[in-house]
Motif scaffolding. Sequence first.
Motif, PDB file in Angstrom:
ATOM      1  N   ASP A   1       9.667  12.131  21.363  1.00 44.84           N
ATOM      2  CA  ASP A   1       8.979  11.474  22.477  1.00 44.84           C
ATOM      3  C   ASP A   1       8.140  10.334  21.918  1.00 44.84           C
ATOM      4  O   ASP A   1       7.149  10.566  21.221  1.00 44.84           O
ATOM      5  N   PHE A   2       8.523   9.100  22.222  1.00 46.35           N
ATOM      6  CA  PHE A   2       7.849   7.927  21.657  1.00 46.35           C
ATOM      7  C   PHE A   2       6.601   7.545  22.448  1.00 46.35           C
ATOM      8  O   PHE A   2       6.599   7.557  23.681  1.00 46.35           O
ATOM      9  N   HIS A   3       5.536   7.189  21.697  1.00 49.26           N
ATOM     10  CA  HIS A   3       4.310   6.670  22.311  1.00 49.26           C
ATOM     11  C   HIS A   3       3.688   5.618  21.392  1.00 49.26           C
ATOM     12  O   HIS A   3       3.890   5.638  20.178  1.00 49.26           O
TER      13      HIS A   3
ATOM     14  N   THR B   1       9.453  -1.704  22.830  1.00 50.07           N
ATOM     15  CA  THR B   1       9.172  -0.324  23.213  1.00 50.07           C
ATOM     16  C   THR B   1      10.410   0.333  23.806  1.00 50.07           C
ATOM     17  O   THR B   1      10.680   1.508  23.552  1.00 50.07           O
ATOM     18  N   ASN B   2      11.177  -0.422  24.578  1.00 51.91           N
ATOM     19  CA  ASN B   2      12.403   0.127  25.158  1.00 51.91           C
ATOM     20  C   ASN B   2      13.363   0.598  24.079  1.00 51.91           C
ATOM     21  O   ASN B   2      14.021   1.640  24.216  1.00 51.91           O
TER      22      ASN B   2
ATOM     23  N   ALA C   1      14.512   7.375  20.446  1.00 53.22           N
ATOM     24  CA  ALA C   1      14.045   8.742  20.618  1.00 53.22           C
ATOM     25  C   ALA C   1      15.081   9.576  21.361  1.00 53.22           C
ATOM     26  O   ALA C   1      15.365  10.723  20.994  1.00 53.22           O
ATOM     27  N   THR C   2      15.673   8.996  22.400  1.00 48.08           N
ATOM     28  CA  THR C   2      16.699   9.706  23.170  1.00 48.08           C
ATOM     29  C   THR C   2      17.925   9.988  22.314  1.00 48.08           C
ATOM     30  O   THR C   2      18.448  11.115  22.300  1.00 48.08           O
TER      31      THR C   2
ATOM     32  N   HIS D   1      12.122   3.921  22.706  1.00 50.21           N
ATOM     33  CA  HIS D   1      12.442   5.023  23.620  1.00 50.21           C
ATOM     34  C   HIS D   1      13.928   5.367  23.538  1.00 50.21           C
ATOM     35  O   HIS D   1      14.304   6.545  23.584  1.00 50.21           O
TER      36      HIS D   1
END
Length: 250
Positions: free
Chosen positions: A30-32, A199-200, A206-207, A203
């Motif tokens: 889970d990216f933040h 950021t995209n 991460a997926t 994410h």
Amino acid sequence: DKVNSYMWVYCSGQDSPVPNHPVPNIVLYDFHNSRAATCVVDYLNGYQGYLHVDGYQAYGKTQATLVGCWAHARRKFIEAKKLQGKHKAGKADVVLSLIQKLYGVESRIKDKSIDEKYTARQADSLPIINKLNTWLEENQRHLVGNSKLIEAANYLTNQWHKLIRYLDDGRLSIDNNRAERAVKPFVIGRKNWLFSQTTNGAHASATLYSIVETAKVNGLIPFDYVNACLDELCKPEPDIDSLLPWNVKK
């Protein structure tokens, strides 16, 4: 400007397939852009089960029942031992010896049932835990000089209620190495992402990593698994449940 970013990892189940295991093997990233407590609090909203963690304080803000990591505790005493000098025994060695005995119990019972693990820990691990507690009571207040040993003893005391929780349930582990191992793909590959700008994209990574690593811990070949998913998803009415890695027929 340099912007810090973080990949949170959540794991369930085992590192490899276990027949009839009630908990599926999942590795989820889970990216933040932050390491703030809200990241884990929001993600685990409402979860009140066990959560294996290191000493990071943010986990204490969740509703989960926290379980500590003896590998982290041991690592701090290993650092303290280095300050003792080569071939010189000291207080750190006493603790490391006792922690090693705890791991010895885990090695002997790794293939046992949940109930058998609980019984063995009560019989064999609890006396060792009591010795560690006695060591803390007798030594912590009097430690001087070795700053790493003081730090290690303080960590042991502060995390104690979480560290001993694994004795309460045979489903629990002695450490958080399950998640530590899941972090390695990102640690190994992070130089490849020095020029990642969006950021995209993070994410998406991460997926993708969640899919690939979850496939691996379920005994699947990632390339074949992803192809099977794409084939099924091209159908007018794909069977999504059949694509879950723990449901895929090998």
